[in-house]
Design an enzyme around this catalytic site. Structure first.
Site, PDB file in Angstrom:
ATOM      1  CD  GLU A  47      -1.618  -2.406   1.659  1.00 17.88           C
ATOM      2  OE1 GLU A  47      -0.419  -2.598   1.966  1.00 17.88           O
ATOM      3  OE2 GLU A  47      -2.492  -3.301   1.765  1.00 17.88           O
ATOM      4  CG  PHE A 109      -9.554 -10.112  10.874  1.00 25.21           C
ATOM      5  CD1 PHE A 109      -8.300 -10.476  11.350  1.00 25.21           C
ATOM      6  CD2 PHE A 109      -9.773 -10.118   9.505  1.00 25.21           C
ATOM      7  CE1 PHE A 109      -7.286 -10.844  10.476  1.00 25.21           C
ATOM      8  CE2 PHE A 109      -8.760 -10.473   8.619  1.00 25.21           C
ATOM      9  CZ  PHE A 109      -7.512 -10.836   9.101  1.00 25.21           C
ATOM     10  CD  GLN A 110      -7.122  -7.576   7.357  1.00 22.88           C
ATOM     11  OE1 GLN A 110      -8.016  -7.392   6.544  1.00 22.88           O
ATOM     12  NE2 GLN A 110      -5.915  -8.007   6.994  1.00 22.88           N
ATOM     13  CE  LYS A 159     -16.667  -7.218   2.980  1.00 24.74           C
ATOM     14  NZ  LYS A 159     -15.928  -8.425   3.430  1.00 24.74           N
ATOM     15  CG  MET A 460      22.218  12.824   3.991  1.00 19.52           C
ATOM     16  SD  MET A 460      23.373  13.978   3.207  1.00 19.52           S
ATOM     17  CE  MET A 460      22.406  14.525   1.806  1.00 19.52           C
TER      18      MET A 460
END
Lengths: 547, 85
Positions: A47, A109-110, A159, A460
């Site tokens: 993602e 969940f999630q 959802k 760096m």
């Protein structure tokens, strides 16, 4: 039409033909709608890659970038990209699935409170709580992302709302009346410009974001005022513009930094006095009165108290400020500094000198090439030594400094501009941070050219360890890097490794001439540093130029 | 330096959270807070006392940018005392 189908319909209404994302449980209805919904979706392999591709798409086109992720880990993986877009004012609409409404707050969940997580890194975040909110929220999200100072907007959609019936929504497009420009302020600004002996333009990313490049160039053509730019301002002024001195600040050019310290009028245009630009703030432009032009009122007097400010659209203001100046001595001084402090590319030995290589690449690259960078030494070398003539052609993570940005940003830029050459310049540290996006390049057969500058170090950080931490190289040695050419070949990306100057011309030609993706892996010495450097806490005219 | 802020916004569930995050992040500490929902349930009215070494305008300009906030007004604590005296 269910909620998910409505989202796809609304995307099309906003002329979104391309989105980037990654599916998962709570966003499945939207992916079902995308299956044959008429909006192209590019599956990225993480993602974070998806949102950075959306940023690359937005930066290279000036359009809103859209990315999609599922709830929980999908949403949390967007956070760095949201922060990146927030710091660099990039118009992004991020859509996340959320667990069904009745499960929110139950540690399902999630389930994660992405709205709460995103508060610090979005311009605004919405959670859709009922079907009738869906249309207005999408409308507001696109308006917010792209208006005023652009930025990322998150829409979290449970959802059940994706699956439920959508309600008709017809957006009412109110006619915007342009701001009335304060004529007194314009006249005062013109007077300050006409009276200044040593005026200087300090150009930021806001010029490109406001699509005010042409008005700026007209202003410069008429006034002939010298200019410097920020990292995100690169491309707004043509590199060949006679009094343009390049980037200012920590790794800015000597001419730019000296000019800032000497000027008597500083005109900040779409810039925000970032600490990497100003060095020691109290001693930044110490002799200058300041005119600040910025769409965001919160930037005015935030760090530097200014004499005059205007928060209108730069496209409106700049033409009204056009005036002639009589600053011959100052212009001569600027031209002399440009000559005296010009970059030098003579470098002893056979080893490849990265600044010279990038200069050579800039001279060879086709017109309208898009350069995407990662973050680190190579990023500063690109800013110092390559030349870009449109802000849309230089895409770099400026404010947040996000390693791993370059490859996915190049994916987004290449999708947006399939006919232009897109080069991702990366370092060995950054490259590994989103290396999975080579899979996206393979999937879409994108002809992204990758120039991987490898010093087997986090260069760096190593440079700062050398300069400021007694050479104690804590966790910056990467001599156990993978074989990058073999790694690329696993994604069907051909490539080669070079290490000497004599190999450069041929290898750069093969990189640019490649019909598909290509990896040019360049080994350089870990001893090379980025110069000049304004040490932390020092004013800009106290630059280090060597060890 | 203490400042009194009078803020109005749309009554959305996360507005207070959003506002308090900005107050903290921009370097201001909340000393007093009163929140009331309007009779019609549409608006949120807040009075907020904050304290910081920083100029209050640095905060108010950031608060004005928050989507859903419709009004931000300030009254420095010092000025308020003088007025009431």
């Amino acid at each position: 039409m269910n909620g998910a189908n409505f989202v796809v319909h609304a995307l099309k209404q906003h002329n979104i033909s391309q989105v980037f994302g990654y599916p998962g449980g709570a966003i499945m209805p939207l992916y079902d709608a995308l299956y044959d919904g008429g909006v192209d979706h590019l599956l990225c392999r993480h993602e974070q890659g998806a949102i950075m591709a959306a940023i690359g798409y937005a930066r290279s086109t000036g359009k809103v970038g859209v990315c999609i992720a599922t709830s929980g880990p999908g949403a949390t993986n967007l956070i760095t990209g949201l922060a990146d877009a927030m710091m660099d004012s990039i118009p992004i609409v991020a859509i996340t699935g959320q667990v069904a409404s009745h499960l929110i707050g139950t540690d399902a969940f999630q389930e994660i409170d992405v709205l709460g997580l995103s508060l610090a890194c979005t311009k605004h975040s919405f959670m859709v709580q009922s079907a009738d909110q869906l249309g207005p929220i999408i409308e507001q999200a696109f308006e917010l992302a792209s208006s005023g100072r652009p930025g990322p907007v998150l829409i979290d959609i449970p959802k059940d709302i994706q699956l439920g019936d959508a309600l008709n929504f017809s957006p009412i497009h109110a006619t915007k009346t342009p701001n009335t420009i304060n004529k007194v302020a314009i006249n005062s600004a013109r007077e300050m410009i006409e009276n200044a002996k040593k005026p200087l333009l300090y150009i930021g990313g806001g010029v490109g974001m406001a699509q005010a490049v042409e008005p700026l160039r007209q202003f410069i053509k008429k006034s002939k005022i010298p200019s410097v730019c920020t990292l995100k301002g690169i491309g707004a002024v043509k590199h060949s513009s006679p009094y343009f001195m390049g980037m200012v600040g920590m790794h800015g050019s000597k001419a730019s930094n000296f000019a800032i310290q000497e000027c008597d009028l500083l005109i900040a245009i779409g810039a925000r006095f970032d600490d990497r630009v100003t060095g020691k703030l109290d001693e930044f432009a110490p002799h200058a009165k300041v005119i600040h032009l910025d769409i965001d009122a919160a930037e005015i007097d935030k760090l530097r108290t200014v004499e005059l400010a205007m928060t209108d659209d730069l496209k409106q203001i700049l033409p009204l400020l056009e005036t002639t100046t009589s600053i011959g001595e100052w212009q001569k001084h600027i031209l002399k500094m440009k000559v005296d402090f010009a970059n030098r590319y003579d470098h002893p030995g056979d080893a490849i000198y990265a600044p010279a290589m990038l200069r050579q690449l800039a001279e060879m690259q086709p017109r309208d090439t898009v350069i995407c960078t990662d973050v680190g030494q190579h990023q500063m070398w690109v800013a110092q030594h390559m030349f870009v003539d449109r802000p849309e052609n230089h895409i770099s993570s400026s404010g947040l400094g996000t390693m791993g940005f370059g490859i996915p940003a190049a994916v987004g830029a290449q999708v947006a501009r399939p006919d232009d050459t897109v080069i991702a310049v990366s370092g060995d540290g950054s490259f590994m941070m989103n290396v999975q996006e080579l899979g996206t390049i393979k999937r879409k057969k994108l002809p992204v050219k990758i120039l991987l500058i490898d010093n087997q170090r986090l260069g760096m950080v190593r440079q700062w360890q050398k300069l400021f931490f007694d050479g104690r190289y804590s966790e910056t040695i990467l001599t156990d890097n993978p074989d990058f050419v073999t790694l690329a070949s696993a994604f069907d990306i051909p490539g080669e490794t070079i290490a000497t100057k004599s190999q450069l011309q041929g290898a750069l030609s093969r990189l640019l001439d490649s019909k598909g993706a290509y990896l040019l892996h360049v080994s350089i010495s870990e001893e090379e540093n980025v110069w000049p450097l304004v040490p932390p806490g020092a004013p800009n005219d106290k630059m280090m130029e060597s060890l | 330096m203490k400042s009194l802020l009078i803020i109005q916004g749309d009554n959305s569930p996360e507005l207070l959270e959003r506002l308090l995050r900005v107050v903290r992040h921009r370097g201001f500490a909340v000393q007093n807070l009163n929140a009331e929902i309007s009779k019609n349930g549409q608006a949120l009215h807040l009075t907020l006392t904050v304290c910081s070494e920083r100029k209050i305008s640095l905060l108010t300009k950031q608060l004005e940018k928050i989507f859903g906030i419709t009004k931000v007004a300030t009254l420095s604590q010092e000025a308020r005392v003088k007025v009431s005296a």
